[in-house]
Every structure is written in structure tokens, then in C-alpha cells.
Scaffold this active site. Structure first.
Site, mmCIF file in Angstrom:
data_model
loop_
_atom_site.group_PDB
_atom_site.id
_atom_site.type_symbol
_atom_site.label_atom_id
_atom_site.label_comp_id
_atom_site.label_asym_id
_atom_site.label_seq_id
_atom_site.Cartn_x
_atom_site.Cartn_y
_atom_site.Cartn_z
ATOM 1 N N CYS A 85 -32.686 11.471 -20.774
ATOM 2 C CA CYS A 85 -33.866 12.081 -20.270
ATOM 3 C C CYS A 85 -34.265 13.479 -20.917
ATOM 4 O O CYS A 85 -33.190 13.961 -21.824
ATOM 5 C CB CYS A 85 -33.509 12.596 -18.780
ATOM 6 S SG CYS A 85 -33.218 11.061 -17.866
ATOM 7 N N GLY A 106 -37.742 9.821 -22.437
ATOM 8 C CA GLY A 106 -38.071 9.080 -21.285
ATOM 9 C C GLY A 106 -39.273 9.054 -20.979
ATOM 10 O O GLY A 106 -40.221 9.658 -20.933
ATOM 11 N N ASN A 117 -30.164 16.003 -17.052
ATOM 12 C CA ASN A 117 -30.073 14.880 -18.276
ATOM 13 C C ASN A 117 -28.667 14.646 -18.416
ATOM 14 O O ASN A 117 -27.672 15.708 -18.628
ATOM 15 C CB ASN A 117 -30.589 15.428 -19.650
ATOM 16 C CG ASN A 117 -30.208 14.628 -20.741
ATOM 17 O OD1 ASN A 117 -30.429 15.139 -21.928
ATOM 18 N ND2 ASN A 117 -30.107 13.150 -20.659
ATOM 19 N N GLY A 118 -28.245 13.484 -18.153
ATOM 20 C CA GLY A 118 -26.884 12.768 -18.528
ATOM 21 C C GLY A 118 -26.155 12.232 -17.406
ATOM 22 O O GLY A 118 -26.788 11.683 -16.454
ATOM 23 N N CYS A 159 -23.160 14.520 -28.447
ATOM 24 C CA CYS A 159 -23.505 13.271 -28.809
ATOM 25 C C CYS A 159 -24.246 12.996 -30.236
ATOM 26 O O CYS A 159 -24.962 13.429 -30.484
ATOM 27 C CB CYS A 159 -24.693 12.790 -27.736
ATOM 28 S SG CYS A 159 -25.215 11.162 -28.073
ATOM 29 N N TYR A 188 -30.604 8.731 -33.587
ATOM 30 C CA TYR A 188 -31.528 8.059 -32.933
ATOM 31 C C TYR A 188 -32.434 8.623 -31.814
ATOM 32 O O TYR A 188 -33.631 8.822 -31.926
ATOM 33 C CB TYR A 188 -30.978 6.799 -32.498
ATOM 34 C CG TYR A 188 -32.026 6.013 -31.590
ATOM 35 C CD1 TYR A 188 -33.181 5.300 -32.019
ATOM 36 C CD2 TYR A 188 -31.849 5.987 -30.146
ATOM 37 C CE1 TYR A 188 -34.062 4.812 -31.068
ATOM 38 C CE2 TYR A 188 -32.709 5.312 -29.199
ATOM 39 C CZ TYR A 188 -33.837 4.567 -29.949
ATOM 40 O OH TYR A 188 -34.741 4.162 -28.817
ATOM 41 N N SER A 193 -37.673 5.585 -35.603
ATOM 42 C CA SER A 193 -36.528 6.206 -35.866
ATOM 43 C C SER A 193 -35.726 6.108 -37.109
ATOM 44 O O SER A 193 -34.685 6.800 -37.445
ATOM 45 C CB SER A 193 -35.578 6.005 -34.463
ATOM 46 O OG SER A 193 -35.397 4.786 -34.356
ATOM 47 N N CYS A 199 -21.595 3.292 -23.678
ATOM 48 C CA CYS A 199 -21.773 5.031 -23.552
ATOM 49 C C CYS A 199 -21.385 5.182 -21.686
ATOM 50 O O CYS A 199 -22.287 4.483 -21.022
ATOM 51 C CB CYS A 199 -22.939 5.501 -23.974
ATOM 52 S SG CYS A 199 -23.054 7.332 -23.494
ATOM 53 N N CYS A 212 -19.045 13.769 -29.992
ATOM 54 C CA CYS A 212 -18.753 12.374 -29.516
ATOM 55 C C CYS A 212 -19.032 11.192 -30.438
ATOM 56 O O CYS A 212 -20.218 11.041 -30.539
ATOM 57 C CB CYS A 212 -19.523 12.362 -28.237
ATOM 58 S SG CYS A 212 -18.999 10.914 -27.170
ATOM 59 N N CYS A 253 -18.994 5.585 -28.942
ATOM 60 C CA CYS A 253 -19.431 4.306 -28.723
ATOM 61 C C CYS A 253 -18.978 3.546 -30.072
ATOM 62 O O CYS A 253 -19.210 2.427 -30.200
ATOM 63 C CB CYS A 253 -20.890 4.410 -28.544
ATOM 64 S SG CYS A 253 -21.958 5.606 -29.442
#
Ligand code: SF4
Length: 483
Positions: free
Chosen positions: A20, A46, A120-121, A256, A262, A303, A402, A453, A456
């Protein structure tokens, strides 16, 4: 284009669930309008719902709705929203949660008066905390993690804490990746998780302050970048000025890395680096690691275009627009049957025959999640006459789900979790396939495994995932969504 899973955009186009976007404005006479423009700038984060809460110094009013910012605010800011402070939110919901009651900002009345929250999260321990709160008598109105934060904060305030201190206590109980904005009639508060997984920046307006998920929102409203909110930090802005306090001791940083690959807009900056420039470097690195005998390079819009141009530069090949995206296909497109859905996808993306016919094409994409989008685009290029299609991915194989705010679906659905690179190549129908290495990725973002992080790709989660909680079971246990 990342293949986003679990939700379609109205065209049955599989998508990697995005996160978000949040924005907060403080001390500006036209805060609502500033907030609206910033929301437009954050729209890519979003598209399911949007909303804004505004403070006039005494009370908070809000407006939220389903859809794009332009759909929720078709005539600009509604007349009744006037004030010098505002909090806005654009939401991407995970599966099945696209309902108005889950649109943000969340609004509650508690001991100290009105409170609006935008978040957000994902909180990995939200189900547990929620259960505890419910056992103690709390009643929840939504299925949002945000409401768990609200209840925790309200509980500490009821015990006598001021709001920032209550938030600090709440943060010590929360686990996960989050960027949070809270607004009372007389203050705006921003906070970030202690690993800094989700981004949040602080900017200066000629009159007032702004906090937002991405710096592109600052450009949209003429604000200047001040700094990033530190991991674990709480920023409090009121008529007394700006102060900060340590919500939680910062832990090993873990921004992240997918923000660079992306999520973030190319004109945003993170950790002092421009996202477009980093993506170009990802492409250059990819060209060094996986060269191809080819005639031209193309990128999957939007992207992957930066990475594709970096690849082309490094490889000494022409960058060409081999794929065209239609940005105006509405999300409301009706898809009653498979044939209509296939046509819908064709409306969304097309290959330029004039460019690719008879050519050996390098197609750069930012990730492969489930594999269906890549197969489709490879087929599209071949149907347009491409002689060879060499797929190059500007990130390592996406192998793990994730848990921090990105909906990537269950691990079993991730193609790289169950297939080798060669098997994936065969499945998507490319002539060759090359992924960027983790070392190459880290080189491009000028960092180490201790700063980002990478879960993934590696399965090493900076915030431990509650034991035995796979992605599917997480969704089952939660029965509700992150934000
Ligand atoms: Fe980002 Fe991947 Fe970490 Fe999720 S697991 S926060 S998508 S790097």
C-alpha cells in the site's frame, strides 16, 4: 512486469500482490489537496481502494472508497474535508478482501478523541495479538492489521500513556514489516518497523511537513526530501514542532529489496539511490552475467524498462520498444469466459511486429512468480514473428513467500520453488533464460545481505515467521488480510 499472483486487475492478469501507499501532511493550509496529489503519485502501490482523513484541529473527517484515487475523489477533495492536516492511503488488498470496510485510513474514537490510521505492511503476529485483545473484550470492526494496532494503542492510552508512548509500547508487541501513519486532531505521527522493511520518508513543505511511502509523492506536491524515517523511529509532528522518539530499538536493517526491483516508482529515491538508476544497474549486471546472441533488447512495461535499457547499454545492443502496454484498460472489464479473458490480456499488452519480426529478442522482466505471464509474453513475441526469445530476469529466482505485506501466493505456486532454471525455461517457452544472481543484485543496490530483506530469494526471514505457519496456513489462520 512482475507476475502478480492471487488477484486479477479485471483482465485476469495474474499479479504479484503489491503493498500500500501512505501519506501524511501536516501544517499546510491546503493539506487535503496536497494529500490528494500525493495519493495520485502513490497510485502504483495500490489500486483497490483509496481514502483520506482530514483534521481541522478539532475533529477528523474522512472519505474512503473502492477503486482508483480518481474514482474515489472524482471531483477532487470533497467540500467537507477542510483542514491543515491529512492522512491518505491507497490500498492493495490480498485475496477476497477488496471491501469498503477494509479501506483506509481507519477511523476510531478513543480516550483521547478522534484517531485516523493508515498502514502499509503485514504484522506476522497480528492473529495472535488480535486473539488476545478479543479475549480481553475488544471488538473489531474490520479484518485489518491496522485495527490491531489501533486497539493496542487505545489500550495503552486507557492506562494513562500519551499517544506516542502508547504507540511505542504497541510497537514492542508487534512483529512484521510496517510503515504507519496516525493522526489526531492536533498531531501527525509516523512510525516504521525496527528492521525498516517497509519504506517511509520525511519531507518539508514550504508550509508544513509530509511523510510518505515514496519520495515521488514529495515531487508531486513540491516538497523537499528531508530524510528517511529510521527503523524503529516514531516521528511526532504538532504545533510544537517535530520531535522523534525511539519506538523500538533498531534491529538488523532489512529494507524490502523488491522496492528497488519492482514496487517503487523509478523517480523515487531509497537509501539515497534513485530507483531507475538502480534498475539500470540491475540490467547491466544481468548482461554481464547472462549475455545473449541477439539483435535487440526489449523490456516488459513498465517496471522492467529501466533494467532492459541497462542490459542493452552493457551488451551494446539496441533497446527497442517490442512490447506496448495499454494503460487505459479499465479494471472493471467484464470477463465472463476464458475467450473474453484472453482477449482482455491482449488488450493489456501487445507485441510490436515491426520491431520484433525476424529478430533474436532479449526480453527483460523483473521477476517470474508463477510463470503464466512469462509464458504469455514469450508466446506474444513469437506470434509477432520473433525468431528467438531470450528471457532475462533482473532478480534472482523467487522461491519463498513474502509475509511482510506482499501477496505472493502460497509457496507451492511459485514456479522457482519447485522447478530448476532449465525446467522454467521449458515451461515458459523461451530459447534461453538467465536470472540475476544475489551477489549481482546486492552489487547494484550497493549493499550486503545484512542490509536488505532477501527472504523471497533465500528463505531467510528477518522477522521470524510464527512456527509452522506456511503461507497457505497463514491465510487460513488469519482469515483476514494485511494492508
Ligand atoms: Fe520484500 Fe521479498 Fe522481503 Fe517480502 S520477502 S519484504 S517481497 S524482499
Amino acid at each position: 512486469m512482475a507476475e502478480r499472483v492471487a488477484v486479477t486487475d479485471g483482465l485476469n492478469w495474474p499479479r504479484l500482490g503489491e503493498e500500500c501507499g501512505v501519506v501524511g501532511i501536516w501544517g499546510h493550509p491546503d493539506a487535503p489537496r496536497m494529500c490528494l496529489w500525493a495519493l495520485y503519485a502513490l497510485q502504483h502501490r495500490g489500486q483497490e481502494s483509496a481514502g483520506m482523513a482530514v483534521s481541522d484541529g478539532v475533529r477528523i473527517r474522512y472519505h474512503r472508497g473502492m477503486g482508483l484515487v480518481a474514482e474515489v475523489f472524482p471531483r477532487g477533495v470533497p467540500e467537507q474535508l477542510r483542514g491543515q492536516a491529512a492522512v491518505g492511503h491507497v490500498r492493495y488488498s490480498t485475496m477476497g478482501a477488496s471491501v469498503l470496510s477494509n479501506a483506509q485510513p481507519l477511523f476510531i474514537r478513543f480516550r483521547h478523541g478522534d484517531l485516523a490510521l493508515a498502514h502499509n505492511g503485514n504484522l506476522v503476529n497480528a492473529p495472535h495479538v488480535r486473539q488476545q485483545l478479543e479475549d480481553a473484550g475488544s471488538i473489531f470492526q474490520t479484518t485489518l492489521d491496522t485495527e490491531v494496532v489501533a486497539h493496542l494503542v487505545a489500550r495503552y492510552c486507557a492506562r494513562g500513556d500519551e499517544l506516542p508512548e502508547a504507540l511505542s509500547r504497541a510497537m514492542r508487541e508487534l512483529r512484521g514489516g510496517y510503515a504507519l501513519l496516525m493522526m489526531t486532531p492536533t498531531s501527525l505521527i509516523g512510525a516504521r518497523d525496527p528492521h525498516g522493511i517497509r519504506p517511509l520518508s520525511l519531507g518539508r513543505l514550504e508550509e508544513g511537513w509530509v511523510m510518505a511511502s515514496e519520495t515521488c509523492a514529495f515531487d508531486a506536491i513540491g516538497a523537499t526530501f528531508e530524510r528517511e524515517v529510521e527503523p524503529g523511529e516514531i516521528v511526532v509532528i504538532s504545533h510544537e514542532g517535530l520531535r522523534t522518539l525511539r519506538g523500538q530499538e533498531p534491529m538488523q536493517p532489512a529494507l524490502c529489496i523488491f522496492e528497488f526491483i519492482y514496487f517503487a516508482r523509478p523517480d523515487s529515491n531509497l537509501r539515497g539511490m534513485n530507483v531507475h538508476a538502480v534498475r539500470k544497474e540491475l540490467g547491466r549486471q544481468l548482461a554481464r552475467e547472462h549475455p545473449a546472441d541477439a539483435d535487440l533488447v526489449t523490456g516488459v512495461p513498465d517496471s522492467s524498462i529501466s533494467a532492459a535499457s541497462g542490459y542493452a547499454e552493457e551488451a551494446g545492443l539496441a533497446y527497442e520498444m517490442g512490447l506496448v502496454k495499454n494503460r487505459y484498460v479499465g479494471r472493471t472489464f467484464i470477463q465472463p469466459d476464458q475467450q473474453t479473458r484472453d482477449l482482455g490480456v491482449r488488450l493489456k499488452l501487445n507485441a510490436l511486429r515491426k520491431v520484433v519480426e525476424g529478430k533474436r529478442v532479449v526480453m527483460v522482466d523483473d521477476s517470474i512468480v508463477r510463470g503464466t505471464t512469462s509464458s504469455y509474453i514469450v508466446r506474444l513475441l513469437r506470434e509477432a514473428g520473433a525468431r528467438e526469445v531470450h528471457l532475462r530476469i533482473s532478480s534472482p529466482p523467487y522461491r519463498y513467500s513474502c509475509f511482510y505485506g506482499i501477496d505472493t501466493s502460497a509457496r507451492a505456486e511459485l514456479i522457482a520453488a519447485r522447478s530448476s532454471v532449465e525446467e522454467i525455461r521449458k515451461q515458459v517457452g523461451a530459447d534461453s533464460l538467465g536470472y540475476l544472481s544475489i551477489d549481482g543484485l546486492l552489487k547494484a543496490v550497493r549493499g550486503t545481505r545484512q542490509e536488505y530483506c532477501l527472504a523471497c530469494f533465500t528463505g531467510e526471514y528477518p522477522v521470524p515467521i510464527p512456527q509452522g505457519l506456511g503461507k497457505a496456513s497463514l491465510e487460513e489462520v488469519r482469515g483476514y488480510q494485511g494492508d
